[in-house]
Design a protein around this motif. Structure first.
Motif, PDB file in Angstrom:
ATOM      1  N   VAL A  19       0.912  -1.194  -0.038  1.00  0.00           N
ATOM      2  CA  VAL A  19       0.074   0.084   0.102  1.00  0.00           C
ATOM      3  C   VAL A  19       0.821   1.405   0.063  1.00  0.00           C
ATOM      4  O   VAL A  19       1.803   1.248   0.676  1.00  0.00           O
ATOM      5  N   GLU A  20       0.511   2.045  -0.776  1.00  0.00           N
ATOM      6  CA  GLU A  20       1.464   3.430  -1.109  1.00  0.00           C
ATOM      7  C   GLU A  20       0.783   4.564  -0.416  1.00  0.00           C
ATOM      8  O   GLU A  20       1.423   5.560   0.347  1.00  0.00           O
ATOM      9  N   SER A  21      -0.582   4.519  -0.491  1.00  0.00           N
ATOM     10  CA  SER A  21      -1.319   5.837   0.056  1.00  0.00           C
ATOM     11  C   SER A  21      -2.697   5.475   0.489  1.00  0.00           C
ATOM     12  O   SER A  21      -3.290   4.531   0.055  1.00  0.00           O
ATOM     13  N   VAL A  22      -3.151   6.394   1.390  1.00  0.00           N
ATOM     14  CA  VAL A  22      -4.589   6.201   1.750  1.00  0.00           C
ATOM     15  C   VAL A  22      -5.223   7.429   2.173  1.00  0.00           C
ATOM     16  O   VAL A  22      -4.406   8.551   2.539  1.00  0.00           O
ATOM     17  N   ASP A  23      -6.344   7.692   1.603  1.00  0.00           N
ATOM     18  CA  ASP A  23      -7.168   8.970   1.809  1.00  0.00           C
ATOM     19  C   ASP A  23      -8.581   8.604   2.212  1.00  0.00           C
ATOM     20  O   ASP A  23      -8.991   7.642   1.502  1.00  0.00           O
ATOM     21  N   ALA A  24      -9.023   9.083   3.467  1.00  0.00           N
ATOM     22  CA  ALA A  24     -10.263   8.620   3.709  1.00  0.00           C
ATOM     23  C   ALA A  24     -11.329   9.792   4.597  1.00  0.00           C
ATOM     24  O   ALA A  24     -10.748  10.482   5.012  1.00  0.00           O
ATOM     25  N   VAL A  25     -12.440   9.377   4.417  1.00  0.00           N
ATOM     26  CA  VAL A  25     -13.506  10.450   5.300  1.00  0.00           C
ATOM     27  C   VAL A  25     -14.440   9.539   6.070  1.00  0.00           C
ATOM     28  O   VAL A  25     -14.455   8.303   5.689  1.00  0.00           O
ATOM     29  N   GLY A  26     -14.961  10.024   7.040  1.00  0.00           N
ATOM     30  CA  GLY A  26     -15.824   9.275   7.850  1.00  0.00           C
ATOM     31  C   GLY A  26     -16.229  10.187   9.003  1.00  0.00           C
ATOM     32  O   GLY A  26     -15.566  11.109   9.194  1.00  0.00           O
ATOM     33  N   VAL A  52     -22.003   8.733  13.854  1.00  0.00           N
ATOM     34  CA  VAL A  52     -23.354   8.887  13.542  1.00  0.00           C
ATOM     35  C   VAL A  52     -24.366   8.698  14.516  1.00  0.00           C
ATOM     36  O   VAL A  52     -24.972   9.529  15.422  1.00  0.00           O
ATOM     37  N   LEU A  53     -24.312   7.430  15.112  1.00  0.00           N
ATOM     38  CA  LEU A  53     -25.041   6.798  16.067  1.00  0.00           C
ATOM     39  C   LEU A  53     -24.345   6.639  17.529  1.00  0.00           C
ATOM     40  O   LEU A  53     -24.939   6.579  18.508  1.00  0.00           O
ATOM     41  N   GLY A  54     -23.187   6.382  17.279  1.00  0.00           N
ATOM     42  CA  GLY A  54     -22.216   5.885  18.470  1.00  0.00           C
ATOM     43  C   GLY A  54     -21.092   6.785  18.618  1.00  0.00           C
ATOM     44  O   GLY A  54     -20.994   7.773  18.050  1.00  0.00           O
ATOM     45  N   ARG A  55     -20.229   6.421  19.526  1.00  0.00           N
ATOM     46  CA  ARG A  55     -18.925   7.356  19.841  1.00  0.00           C
ATOM     47  C   ARG A  55     -18.004   7.215  19.076  1.00  0.00           C
ATOM     48  O   ARG A  55     -17.097   8.172  18.721  1.00  0.00           O
ATOM     49  N   ASN A  56     -17.782   6.200  18.390  1.00  0.00           N
ATOM     50  CA  ASN A  56     -16.827   5.831  17.203  1.00  0.00           C
ATOM     51  C   ASN A  56     -17.325   6.138  15.726  1.00  0.00           C
ATOM     52  O   ASN A  56     -18.636   6.162  15.726  1.00  0.00           O
ATOM     53  N   VAL A  57     -16.506   5.962  14.828  1.00  0.00           N
ATOM     54  CA  VAL A  57     -16.810   6.281  13.386  1.00  0.00           C
ATOM     55  C   VAL A  57     -17.804   5.240  12.883  1.00  0.00           C
ATOM     56  O   VAL A  57     -17.440   3.974  13.107  1.00  0.00           O
ATOM     57  N   ASP A  58     -18.810   5.445  12.599  1.00  0.00           N
ATOM     58  CA  ASP A  58     -19.737   4.477  11.998  1.00  0.00           C
ATOM     59  C   ASP A  58     -20.055   4.376  10.534  1.00  0.00           C
ATOM     60  O   ASP A  58     -20.524   3.360   9.943  1.00  0.00           O
ATOM     61  N   ILE A  59     -19.343   5.336   9.736  1.00  0.00           N
ATOM     62  CA  ILE A  59     -19.318   5.358   8.356  1.00  0.00           C
ATOM     63  C   ILE A  59     -18.216   5.806   7.849  1.00  0.00           C
ATOM     64  O   ILE A  59     -17.803   7.007   8.357  1.00  0.00           O
ATOM     65  N   ALA A  60     -17.517   4.983   6.818  1.00  0.00           N
ATOM     66  CA  ALA A  60     -16.378   5.571   6.291  1.00  0.00           C
ATOM     67  C   ALA A  60     -16.338   5.155   4.933  1.00  0.00           C
ATOM     68  O   ALA A  60     -16.681   4.186   4.348  1.00  0.00           O
ATOM     69  N   ASN A  61     -15.314   6.060   4.247  1.00  0.00           N
ATOM     70  CA  ASN A  61     -14.998   5.889   2.798  1.00  0.00           C
ATOM     71  C   ASN A  61     -13.576   5.955   2.761  1.00  0.00           C
ATOM     72  O   ASN A  61     -12.871   6.880   3.049  1.00  0.00           O
ATOM     73  N   VAL A 108      -5.938   0.734  -7.433  1.00  0.00           N
ATOM     74  CA  VAL A 108      -6.870   1.517  -6.681  1.00  0.00           C
ATOM     75  C   VAL A 108      -8.017   0.863  -6.024  1.00  0.00           C
ATOM     76  O   VAL A 108      -8.623   0.081  -6.711  1.00  0.00           O
ATOM     77  N   ALA A 109      -8.183   1.097  -4.658  1.00  0.00           N
ATOM     78  CA  ALA A 109      -9.477   0.361  -4.231  1.00  0.00           C
ATOM     79  C   ALA A 109     -10.127   1.518  -3.507  1.00  0.00           C
ATOM     80  O   ALA A 109      -9.734   2.145  -2.721  1.00  0.00           O
ATOM     81  N   ASN A 110     -11.461   1.457  -3.732  1.00  0.00           N
ATOM     82  CA  ASN A 110     -12.495   2.380  -3.182  1.00  0.00           C
ATOM     83  C   ASN A 110     -13.474   1.730  -2.239  1.00  0.00           C
ATOM     84  O   ASN A 110     -14.085   1.003  -2.652  1.00  0.00           O
ATOM     85  N   VAL A 111     -13.199   1.867  -0.868  1.00  0.00           N
ATOM     86  CA  VAL A 111     -13.808   0.878  -0.082  1.00  0.00           C
ATOM     87  C   VAL A 111     -14.820   1.771   0.899  1.00  0.00           C
ATOM     88  O   VAL A 111     -14.286   2.641   1.472  1.00  0.00           O
ATOM     89  N   THR A 112     -15.866   1.081   0.964  1.00  0.00           N
ATOM     90  CA  THR A 112     -17.066   1.915   1.926  1.00  0.00           C
ATOM     91  C   THR A 112     -17.629   0.880   2.888  1.00  0.00           C
ATOM     92  O   THR A 112     -17.993  -0.374   2.773  1.00  0.00           O
TER      93      THR A 112
END
Length: 329
Positions: A179-186, A189-198, A208-212
């Motif tokens: 793996v060379e690089s990673v770019d993510a958002v998240g 929503v309902l909990g204290r930790n990240v519940d949705i991410a891409n 390249v992989a786009n993972v949701t």
């Protein structure tokens, strides 16, 4: 026939009960004991599968050859370390541990003690993954979606370690390139930790992989799409089907006749049974597991990079929001 491998299960919650069931059914194993601080739950699972219920790890040391660790993720390292130090082979539910440092330490310890350390990335043992890996060549781009409704189980960790890590591990195994690089958002929503991410993951090979991943959906979907130089495959991991297109000629001269459609029904298999059979076989033969400590550590390393990228993005978002509207708080 060799004597059965004496086994135990540490943690008899949702996944632990399934591990106990498979050890009890597998002729290569003998389920000796289950360990749980919840005495009533431990007794119920022990009685169901003909084992002894014990309250702590000390009670199984010297009595078993191998154990599954199915406790909450923050406890993985301490439990697995104790077992490995006692000379017991270990199968740890995913993720390997809660941090890259402890994952690497556990991997080193297993190597030093000459014990099998296998990580329970169950999708690698599915018939869908095996079929996809045989059909795919020269992948250029992945799209994966793993979404599910909210549930109370697993929320002690974020959605990356709860759900996305399955696809991270599968894609790493299919691409077989650093793996060379990673770019993510998240965001939570309902909990204290990240519940949705891409996440967008770029490999040294150029793939390249786009993972949701999401645990706040109204439906369950587990799907992976793979685009290669001459084929496109759409794998429905939930339904057990693969369909797609494959180039058979020159579409510039032959038109649609050069493009073949294909549909494959994936044979139904019990992925956990495959996983535990691999664990027992590695113990018996000394070979390396399909998903060993290094593979589990690498999946966790990429997951950690995704989390770091999400944290960076949330800080940027928060810098533009007012003090009472902070994202992720």
């Amino acid at each position: 026939m060799a004597d059965p491998i004496r086994t135990a299960v540490v943690g008899t919650g949702y996944f632990g009960r399934f591990h106990a069931n498979h050890y009890a059914k597998n002729p290569r194993a003998k389920l000796v004991a289950v360990v749980d601080t919840d005495a009533a739950r431990g007794r119920a699972v022990a009685e169901e599968f003909g084992a002894e219920s014990v309250p702590d790890l000390a009670s199984i040391i010297g009595r078993v050859d191998a154990a599954s660790v199915a406790v909450p993720t923050p406890l993985h390292y301490d439990v697995a370390r104790t077992l490995l130090e006692a000379g017991i082979h270990v199968l740890v539910e995913k993720p390997i541990t809660h941090s890259v440092e402890t994952a690497d330490a556990l991997t080193r310890l297993a190597a030093e003690r000459g014990r099998v350390l296998q990580i329970g990335h169950i999708e690698r043992y599915s018939s869908a993954y095996r079929t996809l890996s045989q059909m795919m060549t020269d992948p250029l781009y992945f799209e994966s979606y793993r979404i599910a409704p909210w549930r109370n189980r697993g929320v002690e960790v974020d959605v990356i370690l709860d759900l996305m890590i399955h696809d991270i591990d599968m894609i790493i195994g299919l691409v077989d390139s650093p793996v060379e690089s990673v770019d993510a958002v998240g965001t939570p929503v309902l909990g204290r930790n990240v519940d949705i991410a891409n996440a967008r993951i770029t490999f040294a090979s150029g793939c390249v992989a786009n993972v949701t991943a999401s645990r706040v959906s109204y439906k369950i979907e587990r799907r992976m799409r793979v685009f290669g130089r001459s084929h496109y495959l759409n794998c429905d991991l939930g339904e057990g089907k693969i369909f797609g297109y494959r180039l058979r000629g020159d579409p510039m001269t032959e038109g649609l006749a050069a493009i073949a459609t294909e549909t494959h029904e994936i044979p139904k298999q019990d992925s956990l049974a495959n996983e535990i059979e691999d664990f027992l076989d590695c113990i018996a033969t000394g070979r390396k597991p399909l998903v060993d400590g290094r593979a589990g550590s690498e999946a966790l390393r990429v997951a950690s990079r995704i989390n770091e990228s999400i944290e960076d993005h949330l800080r940027q978002v928060n810098s533009h929001l007012g003090p009472h509207t902070r994202a992720g708080e």
